[in-house]
Design an enzyme around this catalytic site. Sequence first.
Site, PDB file in Angstrom:
ATOM      1  N   ASN A  79       0.627  -1.196   0.457  1.00 49.60           N
ATOM      2  CA  ASN A  79      -0.001   0.037  -0.127  1.00 49.60           C
ATOM      3  C   ASN A  79       0.555   1.000  -0.255  1.00 49.60           C
ATOM      4  O   ASN A  79       0.311   2.701  -0.814  1.00 49.60           O
ATOM      5  CB  ASN A  79      -1.175   0.393   1.186  1.00 49.60           C
ATOM      6  CG  ASN A  79      -2.103  -1.172   1.332  1.00 49.60           C
ATOM      7  OD1 ASN A  79      -3.343  -0.897   0.613  1.00 49.60           O
ATOM      8  ND2 ASN A  79      -2.199  -2.182   1.643  1.00 49.60           N
ATOM      9  N   MET A  90       0.220  -3.380  12.061  1.00 51.73           N
ATOM     10  CA  MET A  90      -0.271  -3.667  13.303  1.00 51.73           C
ATOM     11  C   MET A  90      -0.494  -4.183  14.721  1.00 51.73           C
ATOM     12  O   MET A  90       0.219  -5.398  14.912  1.00 51.73           O
ATOM     13  CB  MET A  90       0.001  -5.799  12.280  1.00 51.73           C
ATOM     14  CG  MET A  90      -0.220  -5.560  10.824  1.00 51.73           C
ATOM     15  SD  MET A  90      -1.263  -5.439  10.359  1.00 51.73           S
ATOM     16  CE  MET A  90      -2.077  -7.005  10.853  1.00 51.73           C
ATOM     17  N   ASN A  93      -6.580   5.168   8.037  1.00 48.02           N
ATOM     18  CA  ASN A  93      -6.372   2.813   7.767  1.00 48.02           C
ATOM     19  C   ASN A  93      -7.330   2.777   6.931  1.00 48.02           C
ATOM     20  O   ASN A  93      -8.321   2.800   6.385  1.00 48.02           O
ATOM     21  CB  ASN A  93      -6.936   2.497   9.672  1.00 48.02           C
ATOM     22  CG  ASN A  93      -6.634   0.640   9.325  1.00 48.02           C
ATOM     23  OD1 ASN A  93      -4.858   0.958   9.164  1.00 48.02           O
ATOM     24  ND2 ASN A  93      -7.050   0.416  10.141  1.00 48.02           N
ATOM     25  N   HIS A 122      -7.610  -0.962   5.842  1.00 51.74           N
ATOM     26  CA  HIS A 122      -8.490  -2.868   7.007  1.00 51.74           C
ATOM     27  C   HIS A 122      -8.811  -3.721   4.994  1.00 51.74           C
ATOM     28  O   HIS A 122      -9.866  -3.064   4.032  1.00 51.74           O
ATOM     29  CB  HIS A 122      -9.780  -1.991   7.416  1.00 51.74           C
ATOM     30  CG  HIS A 122     -10.078  -3.951   8.206  1.00 51.74           C
ATOM     31  ND1 HIS A 122      -8.769  -4.259   8.927  1.00 51.74           N
ATOM     32  CD2 HIS A 122     -10.842  -4.398   8.131  1.00 51.74           C
ATOM     33  CE1 HIS A 122      -9.917  -5.369   9.528  1.00 51.74           C
ATOM     34  NE2 HIS A 122     -11.278  -5.179   9.083  1.00 51.74           N
ATOM     35  N   SER A 172     -11.878  -1.050   3.015  1.00 43.75           N
ATOM     36  CA  SER A 172     -12.276   0.444   3.877  1.00 43.75           C
ATOM     37  C   SER A 172     -10.969   1.079   4.058  1.00 43.75           C
ATOM     38  O   SER A 172     -10.741   0.516   4.157  1.00 43.75           O
ATOM     39  CB  SER A 172     -13.100   0.608   4.702  1.00 43.75           C
ATOM     40  OG  SER A 172     -13.646  -1.190   4.297  1.00 43.75           O
ATOM     41  N   ASP A 205     -10.826  -0.183  13.975  1.00 42.61           N
ATOM     42  CA  ASP A 205     -11.486  -0.219  12.782  1.00 42.61           C
ATOM     43  C   ASP A 205     -13.286  -0.103  13.182  1.00 42.61           C
ATOM     44  O   ASP A 205     -13.729  -0.806  11.899  1.00 42.61           O
ATOM     45  CB  ASP A 205     -11.455  -2.126  12.583  1.00 42.61           C
ATOM     46  CG  ASP A 205      -9.495  -2.555  13.032  1.00 42.61           C
ATOM     47  OD1 ASP A 205      -9.183  -2.155  11.787  1.00 42.61           O
ATOM     48  OD2 ASP A 205      -9.996  -3.989  12.310  1.00 42.61           O
ATOM     49  N   GLU A 257      -7.079  -2.209  -2.646  1.00 46.27           N
ATOM     50  CA  GLU A 257      -6.838  -1.489  -0.963  1.00 46.27           C
ATOM     51  C   GLU A 257      -5.855  -0.637  -2.570  1.00 46.27           C
ATOM     52  O   GLU A 257      -5.822   0.806  -1.977  1.00 46.27           O
ATOM     53  CB  GLU A 257      -5.690  -1.759  -0.809  1.00 46.27           C
ATOM     54  CG  GLU A 257      -6.509  -3.258   0.548  1.00 46.27           C
ATOM     55  CD  GLU A 257      -5.863  -4.060   1.051  1.00 46.27           C
ATOM     56  OE1 GLU A 257      -4.383  -3.340   1.774  1.00 46.27           O
ATOM     57  OE2 GLU A 257      -6.006  -5.483   1.540  1.00 46.27           O
TER      58      GLU A 257
HETATM   59  C1  GAR Z   1      -3.124  -4.783   3.824  1.00 47.19           C
HETATM   60  O1  GAR Z   1      -3.770  -5.781   2.554  1.00 47.19           O
HETATM   61  C2  GAR Z   1      -3.745  -3.960   5.022  1.00 47.19           C
HETATM   62  O2  GAR Z   1      -4.817  -3.666   3.924  1.00 47.19           O
HETATM   63  C3  GAR Z   1      -4.031  -4.829   6.393  1.00 47.19           C
HETATM   64  O3  GAR Z   1      -2.242  -5.019   6.197  1.00 47.19           O
HETATM   65  C4  GAR Z   1      -2.032  -5.609   5.265  1.00 47.19           C
HETATM   66  C5  GAR Z   1      -0.953  -4.524   4.008  1.00 47.19           C
HETATM   67  O4  GAR Z   1       0.042  -5.075   3.389  1.00 47.19           O
HETATM   68  N1  GAR Z   1      -4.056  -4.090   7.216  1.00 47.19           N
HETATM   69  C6  GAR Z   1      -4.253  -4.970   8.062  1.00 47.19           C
HETATM   70  O5  GAR Z   1      -5.240  -5.703   8.388  1.00 47.19           O
HETATM   71  C7  GAR Z   1      -4.879  -3.752   9.281  1.00 47.19           C
HETATM   72  N2  GAR Z   1      -6.083  -3.749  10.453  1.00 47.19           N
HETATM   73  P1  GAR Z   1       0.710  -3.732   2.783  1.00 47.19           P
HETATM   74  O6  GAR Z   1       1.945  -3.937   4.055  1.00 47.19           O
HETATM   75  O7  GAR Z   1       1.062  -5.130   1.168  1.00 47.19           O
HETATM   76  O8  GAR Z   1       0.779  -2.520   1.854  1.00 47.19           O
END
Ligand code: GAR
Length: 207
Positions: A12, A82, A99, A101, A128, A137, A166
């Site tokens: 992201n 996290m 954030n 999610h 979201s 969340d 995302e």
């Molecule tokens: C993503 O899928 C994000 O939505 C999730 O962690 C991943 C991070 O991926 N976030 C959560 O679960 C927060 N509760 P990334 O490091 O490749 O962006």
Amino acid sequence: MIVALISGRGSNLAALLDAGLPVGAVISNRADAKGLELARARGVEAIAVEHRAYATREVFEEALRARIDGFAPRLVLLAGFMRILTAGFVERYRGRMLNIHPSLLPAFPGLDTHARALAAGVKIHGCSVHFVTAQLDHGPIVIQAAVPVLPDDTAASLAARVLRQEHVIYPRAARWFLDGRLVIGSGVVIVKGSNAGSDAQLVLGPD
Ligand code: GAR
């Protein structure tokens, strides 16, 4: 400028940088987060504030706060961060911390969202972007993207389909914020200048 908080891979974060958003610093609670390398490779300041080095959540957050505030960001983005944040920390960044999610909130807050979506038999899943509040969340929703759940899906295939979306919606939400288009009233976000929410709520195909 934006400060992004990460814990892992940083896809992201990459999407935000690809979209040309002004990410001035990236902070991870894990020194081994791949996203820190990614940031450095793109010339973005990358810092580890390792939660394990601090005795309590509050002391960790105080160190995190000091690093964030050193950049005086307009916007703080949790991009796969996290760690649960205390109400006091969240309050400091109220109205300027978002954030992403991996579910269609308020369904499936917390962890393992894709496996839980499959177990629940939902036919539509997604992601979201929301303002961060003290309740995990649950903050006001800015934008969501929906994807179908297909018969042969595994948690991994569904996660990959959601992740592609995302990468679409997080840069869009961050840009809206920086353009001053997001207004929160009664716990609901209005995107100024959008027509009847058509660009604020996406329903997208399998890919
Ligand atoms: C993503 O899928 C994000 O939505 C999730 O962690 C991943 C991070 O991926 N976030 C959560 O679960 C927060 N509760 P990334 O490091 O490749 O962006």
